[in-house]
Design a protein around this motif. Sequence first.
Motif, PDB file in Angstrom:
ATOM      1  N   LYS A   1      82.535   9.092  52.981  1.00  0.00           N
ATOM      2  CA  LYS A   1      83.636   9.991  53.317  1.00  0.00           C
ATOM      3  C   LYS A   1      84.792   9.704  52.375  1.00  0.00           C
ATOM      4  O   LYS A   1      84.680   8.873  51.463  1.00  0.00           O
ATOM      5  CB  LYS A   1      84.049   9.842  54.776  1.00  0.00           C
ATOM      6  N   PHE A   2      85.916  10.371  52.626  1.00  0.00           N
ATOM      7  CA  PHE A   2      87.070  10.239  51.743  1.00  0.00           C
ATOM      8  C   PHE A   2      88.317   9.940  52.563  1.00  0.00           C
ATOM      9  O   PHE A   2      88.340  10.148  53.779  1.00  0.00           O
ATOM     10  CB  PHE A   2      87.249  11.524  50.921  1.00  0.00           C
ATOM     11  N   ARG A   3      89.365   9.449  51.884  1.00  0.00           N
ATOM     12  CA  ARG A   3      90.590   9.092  52.573  1.00  0.00           C
ATOM     13  C   ARG A   3      91.784   9.350  51.664  1.00  0.00           C
ATOM     14  O   ARG A   3      91.650   9.467  50.440  1.00  0.00           O
ATOM     15  CB  ARG A   3      90.575   7.622  52.993  1.00  0.00           C
ATOM     16  N   ASN A   4      92.961   9.443  52.274  1.00  0.00           N
ATOM     17  CA  ASN A   4      94.208   9.471  51.519  1.00  0.00           C
ATOM     18  C   ASN A   4      94.597   8.025  51.225  1.00  0.00           C
ATOM     19  O   ASN A   4      94.798   7.248  52.161  1.00  0.00           O
ATOM     20  CB  ASN A   4      95.304  10.159  52.334  1.00  0.00           C
ATOM     21  N   PRO A   5      94.724   7.636  49.966  1.00  0.00           N
ATOM     22  CA  PRO A   5      94.862   6.211  49.647  1.00  0.00           C
ATOM     23  C   PRO A   5      96.278   5.656  49.711  1.00  0.00           C
ATOM     24  O   PRO A   5      96.459   4.461  49.467  1.00  0.00           O
ATOM     25  CB  PRO A   5      94.325   6.138  48.217  1.00  0.00           C
TER      26      PRO A   5
ATOM     27  N   PRO B   1      94.462  15.367  42.845  1.00  0.00           N
ATOM     28  CA  PRO B   1      94.665  14.894  44.220  1.00  0.00           C
ATOM     29  C   PRO B   1      95.603  15.780  45.028  1.00  0.00           C
ATOM     30  O   PRO B   1      96.383  16.576  44.495  1.00  0.00           O
ATOM     31  CB  PRO B   1      95.305  13.507  44.026  1.00  0.00           C
ATOM     32  N   CYS B   2      95.521  15.631  46.328  1.00  0.00           N
ATOM     33  CA  CYS B   2      96.531  16.077  47.271  1.00  0.00           C
ATOM     34  C   CYS B   2      96.364  15.210  48.509  1.00  0.00           C
ATOM     35  O   CYS B   2      95.501  14.327  48.543  1.00  0.00           O
ATOM     36  CB  CYS B   2      96.409  17.566  47.584  1.00  0.00           C
ATOM     37  N   GLN B   3      97.196  15.413  49.508  1.00  0.00           N
ATOM     38  CA  GLN B   3      97.167  14.590  50.721  1.00  0.00           C
ATOM     39  C   GLN B   3      96.798  15.475  51.901  1.00  0.00           C
ATOM     40  O   GLN B   3      97.607  16.265  52.377  1.00  0.00           O
ATOM     41  CB  GLN B   3      98.541  13.948  50.933  1.00  0.00           C
ATOM     42  N   HIS B   4      95.557  15.348  52.346  1.00  0.00           N
ATOM     43  CA  HIS B   4      95.112  16.268  53.392  1.00  0.00           C
ATOM     44  C   HIS B   4      93.931  15.691  54.156  1.00  0.00           C
ATOM     45  O   HIS B   4      93.868  14.480  54.411  1.00  0.00           O
ATOM     46  CB  HIS B   4      94.783  17.632  52.782  1.00  0.00           C
ATOM     47  N   SER B   5      92.968  16.534  54.482  1.00  0.00           N
ATOM     48  CA  SER B   5      91.804  16.159  55.269  1.00  0.00           C
ATOM     49  C   SER B   5      90.763  17.255  55.062  1.00  0.00           C
ATOM     50  O   SER B   5      91.000  18.223  54.331  1.00  0.00           O
ATOM     51  CB  SER B   5      92.188  16.032  56.749  1.00  0.00           C
ATOM     52  N   SER B   6      89.599  17.110  55.699  1.00  0.00           N
ATOM     53  CA  SER B   6      88.571  18.140  55.576  1.00  0.00           C
ATOM     54  C   SER B   6      87.672  18.125  56.800  1.00  0.00           C
ATOM     55  O   SER B   6      87.698  17.194  57.603  1.00  0.00           O
ATOM     56  CB  SER B   6      87.734  17.933  54.300  1.00  0.00           C
ATOM     57  N   GLY B   7      86.867  19.169  56.920  1.00  0.00           N
ATOM     58  CA  GLY B   7      85.902  19.240  58.006  1.00  0.00           C
ATOM     59  C   GLY B   7      85.792  20.627  58.588  1.00  0.00           C
ATOM     60  O   GLY B   7      86.777  21.374  58.669  1.00  0.00           O
TER      61      GLY B   7
ATOM     62  N   ALA C   1     100.509   8.918  53.767  1.00  0.00           N
ATOM     63  CA  ALA C   1      99.663   9.592  54.756  1.00  0.00           C
ATOM     64  C   ALA C   1      99.735   8.922  56.116  1.00  0.00           C
ATOM     65  O   ALA C   1      99.294   9.491  57.116  1.00  0.00           O
ATOM     66  CB  ALA C   1      98.217   9.636  54.275  1.00  0.00           C
ATOM     67  N   GLY C   2     100.256   7.691  56.160  1.00  0.00           N
ATOM     68  CA  GLY C   2     100.415   7.000  57.432  1.00  0.00           C
ATOM     69  C   GLY C   2      99.112   6.561  58.053  1.00  0.00           C
ATOM     70  O   GLY C   2      99.012   6.473  59.272  1.00  0.00           O
ATOM     71  N   GLY C   3      98.095   6.312  57.242  1.00  0.00           N
ATOM     72  CA  GLY C   3      96.812   5.883  57.774  1.00  0.00           C
ATOM     73  C   GLY C   3      95.790   7.000  57.739  1.00  0.00           C
ATOM     74  O   GLY C   3      96.064   8.105  57.264  1.00  0.00           O
ATOM     75  N   PRO C   4      94.600   6.757  58.266  1.00  0.00           N
ATOM     76  CA  PRO C   4      93.536   7.766  58.231  1.00  0.00           C
ATOM     77  C   PRO C   4      93.919   9.006  59.027  1.00  0.00           C
ATOM     78  O   PRO C   4      94.543   8.908  60.084  1.00  0.00           O
ATOM     79  CB  PRO C   4      92.340   7.052  58.878  1.00  0.00           C
ATOM     80  N   PRO C   5      93.563  10.191  58.539  1.00  0.00           N
ATOM     81  CA  PRO C   5      93.829  11.409  59.319  1.00  0.00           C
ATOM     82  C   PRO C   5      93.089  11.359  60.642  1.00  0.00           C
ATOM     83  O   PRO C   5      91.937  10.918  60.699  1.00  0.00           O
ATOM     84  CB  PRO C   5      93.268  12.528  58.425  1.00  0.00           C
ATOM     85  N   PRO C   6      93.722  11.787  61.723  1.00  0.00           N
ATOM     86  CA  PRO C   6      93.016  11.816  63.009  1.00  0.00           C
ATOM     87  C   PRO C   6      91.867  12.812  62.978  1.00  0.00           C
ATOM     88  O   PRO C   6      91.958  13.862  62.341  1.00  0.00           O
ATOM     89  CB  PRO C   6      94.104  12.242  63.995  1.00  0.00           C
ATOM     90  N   SER C   7      90.801  12.482  63.653  1.00  0.00           N
ATOM     91  CA  SER C   7      89.661  13.391  63.731  1.00  0.00           C
ATOM     92  C   SER C   7      90.017  14.579  64.620  1.00  0.00           C
ATOM     93  O   SER C   7      90.981  14.526  65.389  1.00  0.00           O
ATOM     94  CB  SER C   7      88.458  12.656  64.311  1.00  0.00           C
ATOM     95  N   PRO C   8      89.248  15.683  64.531  1.00  0.00           N
ATOM     96  CA  PRO C   8      89.501  16.818  65.426  1.00  0.00           C
ATOM     97  C   PRO C   8      89.462  16.423  66.899  1.00  0.00           C
ATOM     98  O   PRO C   8      90.214  16.971  67.711  1.00  0.00           O
ATOM     99  CB  PRO C   8      88.358  17.786  65.078  1.00  0.00           C
TER     100      PRO C   8
END
Length: 403
Positions: free
Chosen positions: A37-41, A244-250, A45-52
Amino acid sequence: MAAYSSVVSKLEAAADIPEEARLASHHVKGRDGKTVKFRNPHPSAGGPPPSPLAMGPKIFWTVITGGMPWPNVSNVKMPVVKPNFLAGRTESTALRATWLGHACYFVEFPGGLRVLFDPVFEDRCAPTQWFGPKRYTPPPCPLSELPPVDAVVISHSHYDHLSHSSVQELAKRNPKAQFFVGLGLEKWFRSSGIANVTELDWWQDADLVLRKEADATAGKPGHAATDDNAGAPDTISARITCLPCQHSSGRTGADHDTTLWASWAVKSGGKSVWFGGDTGYRRVPKLPVGVDDYGPEYDSLPRCPQFRQIGELRGPFDLGLIPIGAYHPRWLFSYMHANPYDAVEIFKETRCKRAMGIHWGTWVLTSEDVEEPPRLLKEALRTSGIPETGVFDVCAVGETRAF
């Protein structure tokens, strides 16, 4: 119409990419060393994006406790005009950009290249057309009225940026169009029947070369050469860069962050575009109503350094397509969605000469008033000492601006 064959060549990693990209710090690897998977490094970003599954209850609780009132769109009158695309591939020196709603832009480059960013033409940006966010602004034209498309650029897999039916129809109507996506999305496109897809990692480049094919009907009775054929160049080339950008996916609860989100640069015909797609800039804590999170007491909030890197290493750009909407409440969405103040900082750091606001005016995704982003953008520009018009603008859906 002039027809083109196309060739895509991935390039070796450039020498000037940031060290964090060389180390692939945005990749999360499994025990076998493969990326899972991927992450904002960055701390911004304040840590891993929360899951849905984690985000859903937060949004639900915020709504029922009054912290996220849904805006009323019954009286919203977003201006929509019929697009004015070029009749053919002229040798115009202008870069022409047409907003088709939300994050979707159709860009015509000098020299003839046509690029479509994040096309979503459906009524709802959701897994089904039975429920989910519904358009309050119609598309300015059906997808069938677009000129031939050479390249389709996808920022990430969220439904308001990637539509299964839209990309399938585009591929059917433009069988030689090339699709550019972030790592992990190629498999989804191929399973959707789309073969002309190139996936890239952050800071990876690809060259796209189009060559005009012979017109078998040219000169035959009843087949006079069209203006498009007469003015079309023999060869069109472009450099396309995943950034790059700062976001999430799914797209489901099971594929959270398993595909890469990205911004993109496209350079062709002596002009350049940076497409921000969907991105955050800083993670803002929960603050009392009315408190300015750009006040001096919040200067220490980490800012995403990747936009400055983009500007320094790949800028300047003639045009930035920069998100300005879907940001309230800030404490909940700031890590992944820029507000207009963030957008102006991103504009400056990416070294865009001009910009247009995207990611607003189409679907209700968050709780700010749907007509607030342009008003707040003017405030943010004024605060930064930038003219309120003529530099970073918004426009009617369907409107074309030249740069």
